[in-house]
Design a protein around this motif. Structure first.
Motif, PDB file in Angstrom:
ATOM      1  N   VAL A 318       0.845  -1.202   0.000  1.00  0.00           N
ATOM      2  CA  VAL A 318       0.000   0.000   0.000  1.00  0.00           C
ATOM      3  C   VAL A 318       0.877   1.247   0.000  1.00  0.00           C
ATOM      4  O   VAL A 318       0.591   2.238  -0.691  1.00  0.00           O
ATOM      5  CB  VAL A 318      -0.946  -0.005   1.218  1.00  0.00           C
ATOM      6  CG1 VAL A 318      -1.658   1.347   1.363  1.00  0.00           C
ATOM      7  CG2 VAL A 318      -1.964  -1.130   1.098  1.00  0.00           C
ATOM      8  N   VAL A 319       1.945   1.211   0.770  1.00  0.00           N
ATOM      9  CA  VAL A 319       2.853   2.354   0.844  1.00  0.00           C
ATOM     10  C   VAL A 319       3.547   2.560  -0.497  1.00  0.00           C
ATOM     11  O   VAL A 319       3.678   3.704  -0.974  1.00  0.00           O
ATOM     12  CB  VAL A 319       3.890   2.141   1.966  1.00  0.00           C
ATOM     13  CG1 VAL A 319       4.848   3.333   2.041  1.00  0.00           C
ATOM     14  CG2 VAL A 319       3.184   1.944   3.304  1.00  0.00           C
ATOM     15  N   LEU A 320       3.986   1.489  -1.123  1.00  0.00           N
ATOM     16  CA  LEU A 320       4.641   1.604  -2.427  1.00  0.00           C
ATOM     17  C   LEU A 320       3.681   2.139  -3.489  1.00  0.00           C
ATOM     18  O   LEU A 320       4.074   2.937  -4.344  1.00  0.00           O
ATOM     19  CB  LEU A 320       5.204   0.247  -2.850  1.00  0.00           C
ATOM     20  CG  LEU A 320       6.422  -0.225  -2.054  1.00  0.00           C
ATOM     21  CD1 LEU A 320       6.776  -1.663  -2.421  1.00  0.00           C
ATOM     22  CD2 LEU A 320       7.617   0.698  -2.308  1.00  0.00           C
ATOM     23  N   ALA A 321       2.429   1.710  -3.427  1.00  0.00           N
ATOM     24  CA  ALA A 321       1.437   2.223  -4.380  1.00  0.00           C
ATOM     25  C   ALA A 321       1.189   3.712  -4.145  1.00  0.00           C
ATOM     26  O   ALA A 321       1.025   4.476  -5.103  1.00  0.00           O
ATOM     27  CB  ALA A 321       0.137   1.435  -4.244  1.00  0.00           C
ATOM     28  N   ALA A 322       1.177   4.115  -2.890  1.00  0.00           N
ATOM     29  CA  ALA A 322       1.004   5.535  -2.583  1.00  0.00           C
ATOM     30  C   ALA A 322       2.193   6.338  -3.087  1.00  0.00           C
ATOM     31  O   ALA A 322       2.045   7.458  -3.605  1.00  0.00           O
ATOM     32  CB  ALA A 322       0.833   5.725  -1.079  1.00  0.00           C
ATOM     33  N   LEU A 323       3.388   5.775  -2.953  1.00  0.00           N
ATOM     34  CA  LEU A 323       4.595   6.473  -3.379  1.00  0.00           C
ATOM     35  C   LEU A 323       4.607   6.732  -4.883  1.00  0.00           C
ATOM     36  O   LEU A 323       5.171   7.730  -5.352  1.00  0.00           O
ATOM     37  CB  LEU A 323       5.828   5.669  -2.977  1.00  0.00           C
ATOM     38  CG  LEU A 323       7.194   6.300  -3.241  1.00  0.00           C
ATOM     39  CD1 LEU A 323       7.330   7.621  -2.496  1.00  0.00           C
ATOM     40  CD2 LEU A 323       8.310   5.330  -2.830  1.00  0.00           C
ATOM     41  N   GLU A 324       3.931   5.868  -5.650  1.00  0.00           N
ATOM     42  CA  GLU A 324       3.902   6.044  -7.095  1.00  0.00           C
ATOM     43  C   GLU A 324       3.241   7.368  -7.487  1.00  0.00           C
ATOM     44  O   GLU A 324       3.554   7.934  -8.535  1.00  0.00           O
ATOM     45  CB  GLU A 324       3.157   4.876  -7.746  1.00  0.00           C
ATOM     46  CG  GLU A 324       3.939   3.575  -7.728  1.00  0.00           C
ATOM     47  CD  GLU A 324       3.197   2.458  -8.432  1.00  0.00           C
ATOM     48  OE1 GLU A 324       2.141   2.737  -9.070  1.00  0.00           O
ATOM     49  OE2 GLU A 324       3.660   1.303  -8.338  1.00  0.00           O
ATOM     50  N   HIS A 325       2.344   7.860  -6.649  1.00  0.00           N
ATOM     51  CA  HIS A 325       1.704   9.164  -6.939  1.00  0.00           C
ATOM     52  C   HIS A 325       2.734  10.283  -6.966  1.00  0.00           C
ATOM     53  O   HIS A 325       2.561  11.283  -7.667  1.00  0.00           O
ATOM     54  CB  HIS A 325       0.637   9.474  -5.883  1.00  0.00           C
ATOM     55  CG  HIS A 325      -0.578   8.614  -5.994  1.00  0.00           C
ATOM     56  ND1 HIS A 325      -1.635   8.924  -6.823  1.00  0.00           N
ATOM     57  CD2 HIS A 325      -0.917   7.450  -5.372  1.00  0.00           C
ATOM     58  CE1 HIS A 325      -2.575   8.004  -6.707  1.00  0.00           C
ATOM     59  NE2 HIS A 325      -2.167   7.090  -5.847  1.00  0.00           N
ATOM     60  N   VAL A 326       3.823  10.105  -6.199  1.00  0.00           N
ATOM     61  CA  VAL A 326       4.880  11.117  -6.163  1.00  0.00           C
ATOM     62  C   VAL A 326       5.932  10.845  -7.229  1.00  0.00           C
ATOM     63  O   VAL A 326       6.308  11.761  -7.991  1.00  0.00           O
ATOM     64  CB  VAL A 326       5.539  11.138  -4.768  1.00  0.00           C
ATOM     65  CG1 VAL A 326       6.686  12.138  -4.739  1.00  0.00           C
ATOM     66  CG2 VAL A 326       4.523  11.457  -3.694  1.00  0.00           C
ATOM     67  N   THR A 327       6.406   9.619  -7.295  1.00  0.00           N
ATOM     68  CA  THR A 327       7.507   9.308  -8.212  1.00  0.00           C
ATOM     69  C   THR A 327       7.080   9.443  -9.668  1.00  0.00           C
ATOM     70  O   THR A 327       7.878   9.809 -10.538  1.00  0.00           O
ATOM     71  CB  THR A 327       8.035   7.897  -7.945  1.00  0.00           C
ATOM     72  OG1 THR A 327       6.961   6.949  -8.039  1.00  0.00           O
ATOM     73  CG2 THR A 327       8.648   7.805  -6.563  1.00  0.00           C
ATOM     74  N   ARG A 328       5.812   9.173  -9.960  1.00  0.00           N
ATOM     75  CA  ARG A 328       5.319   9.286 -11.336  1.00  0.00           C
ATOM     76  C   ARG A 328       5.422  10.739 -11.831  1.00  0.00           C
ATOM     77  O   ARG A 328       5.773  10.999 -12.983  1.00  0.00           O
ATOM     78  CB  ARG A 328       3.871   8.803 -11.415  1.00  0.00           C
ATOM     79  CG  ARG A 328       3.305   8.773 -12.823  1.00  0.00           C
ATOM     80  CD  ARG A 328       1.967   8.052 -12.859  1.00  0.00           C
ATOM     81  NE  ARG A 328       0.965   8.693 -12.004  1.00  0.00           N
ATOM     82  CZ  ARG A 328       0.400   8.124 -10.952  1.00  0.00           C
ATOM     83  NH1 ARG A 328       0.736   6.885 -10.605  1.00  0.00           N
ATOM     84  NH2 ARG A 328      -0.504   8.749 -10.238  1.00  0.00           N
ATOM     85  N   LEU A 329       5.143  11.685 -10.926  1.00  0.00           N
ATOM     86  CA  LEU A 329       5.194  13.089 -11.306  1.00  0.00           C
ATOM     87  C   LEU A 329       6.609  13.646 -11.276  1.00  0.00           C
ATOM     88  O   LEU A 329       6.899  14.680 -11.895  1.00  0.00           O
ATOM     89  CB  LEU A 329       4.296  13.908 -10.373  1.00  0.00           C
ATOM     90  CG  LEU A 329       2.797  13.609 -10.504  1.00  0.00           C
ATOM     91  CD1 LEU A 329       2.014  14.384  -9.455  1.00  0.00           C
ATOM     92  CD2 LEU A 329       2.294  13.982 -11.897  1.00  0.00           C
ATOM     93  N   ALA A 330       7.488  12.961 -10.556  1.00  0.00           N
ATOM     94  CA  ALA A 330       8.864  13.449 -10.452  1.00  0.00           C
ATOM     95  C   ALA A 330       9.732  12.942 -11.618  1.00  0.00           C
ATOM     96  O   ALA A 330      10.832  13.450 -11.839  1.00  0.00           O
ATOM     97  CB  ALA A 330       9.476  12.998  -9.118  1.00  0.00           C
ATOM     98  N   ALA A 331       9.214  11.935 -12.320  1.00  0.00           N
ATOM     99  CA  ALA A 331      10.022  11.323 -13.398  1.00  0.00           C
ATOM    100  C   ALA A 331      10.207  12.293 -14.563  1.00  0.00           C
ATOM    101  O   ALA A 331       9.365  13.139 -14.829  1.00  0.00           O
ATOM    102  CB  ALA A 331       9.324  10.055 -13.882  1.00  0.00           C
TER     103      ALA A 331
END
Length: 331
Positions: A318-331
């Motif tokens: 769940v934490v990793l899925a939440a983190l994707e909301h940030v890393t996706r925009l930072a890429a």
């Protein structure tokens, strides 16, 4: 100047905050700053003596340096509680003379102790006789109709005469009559100048300033003006990355810095161990909601954790899925 293991760490500390600075919060904060002094939530002396000690006092060694804040007004009880707490490895025992909650008032401790400096002196003397670690005090500048310019120096003089050489001063009055605990965190005006004056009056004491401090810029400003330490509360909780990720470099001269993303990944084994021992994901992630405050994807991070962390079987995924909301925009 006081000479103990926590003096250097007290240059920047995260305030004790009820319902917030539990062991999970402190583990997270320690991953963000190797040096800042961390405090527990307040635990009452009777609870330590008669309650579930492992639940109330247990912590992960990785949290060190960590200090325990105790509440109480009976010297014998406080001495016994301090002795018990020292056995758990805390580097400091802090007496609460600043909390304005109804519960604290009914127990005749917390901020109401600003009206009883002799009793506070008796309490800290008993605690110091029971332990080898430093005993410190967190106080207000006064309560209700007291005149802080008179009350605060008298309080510091009397309590320091009992052997306490480190104080954290919340630079607001506490209004025990007429304001709620929440209002007491914001409504009484801050008097930073008075706190700064205390350093001039008591140069031999280690004094940290607390109350309304939100940034490292402010912290550096108070240190430059002569304060020995700065204690940050709500800002360190709600925007931990802004306060803690750069603290080691700016306050302690240690250039090692982690990113918020690295901190999330370092939390995953801790989270897995907690769940394996019967804990719930939400007990940890509630402290992580502000990690990406002000960054693209922060809202998605918070929303995903808030909506999914309390589900049965929720874990690190769940934490990793939440983190994707940030890393996706930072890429």
């Amino acid at each position: 100047m006081p000479n103990n293991a926590t003096t250097a760490a007290a240059r920047l500390s995260v305030a004790p905050m009820m319902d917030w600075t539990d062991r999970h919060c402190r583990y997270l904060h320690r991953l963000m700053s190797r040096h800042a002094l961390l405090y527990t939530e307040m635990v009452t002396a009777p609870a330590i003596i008669h309650g579930d000690r492992d639940r109330l006092l247990g912590f992960d060694a990785a949290e060190q340096p960590v200090a325990l804040q105790v509440g109480g007004s009976d010297p014998d009880q406080l001495a016994e509680a301090a002795r018990i707490a020292q056995g758990y490895g805390y580097v400091e025992i802090n007496l609460n003379c600043g909390c304005p909650s109804d519960r604290v008032q009914s127990g005749s401790f917390g901020a109401v102790l600003m009206e009883a400096p002799k009793l506070v002196a008796d309490c800290v003397a008993a605690m110091r006789a029971a332990v080898d670690v430093p005993v410190t005090v967190k106080c207000r500048i006064g309560v209700d109709d007291q005149d802080p310019a008179t009350v605060l120096p008298d309080f510091l003089a009397r309590v320091s005469a009992a052997g306490v050489d480190r104080f954290s001063v919340h630079a607001r009055k506490a209004w025990l009559q007429g304001l709620s605990p929440k209002e007491n965190r914001d409504v009484p005006p801050l008097d930073y100048d008075l706190a700064l004056q205390m350093k001039g009056l008591f140069p031999h004491l280690h004094l940290s300033i607390n109350g309304g401090i939100e940034t490292l810029d402010q912290a550096e400003g108070f240190l430059a003006k002569g304060m020995d330490g700065v204690m940050i509360g709500r800002a360190a909780y709600h925007t931990p990355s802004a306060v803690l990720l750069d603290a080691d470099a700016r306050i302690f001269g240690d250039p090692l810095r982690r990113s918020a993303e690295e901190v999330v990944h370092l939390m995953l084994p801790y989270i897995a161990d907690h769940i394996a021992s019967g804990g719930r994901l939400g007990q940890i992630t509630r402290h992580m909601l502000g990690l990406f405050q002000g960054r693209p994807g922060a809202r998605g991070w918070r929303r995903h954790l808030s909506e999914n962390a309390h589900a049965d079987g929720a874990g690190p995924d769940v934490v990793l899925a939440a983190l994707e909301h940030v890393t996706r925009l930072a890429a």
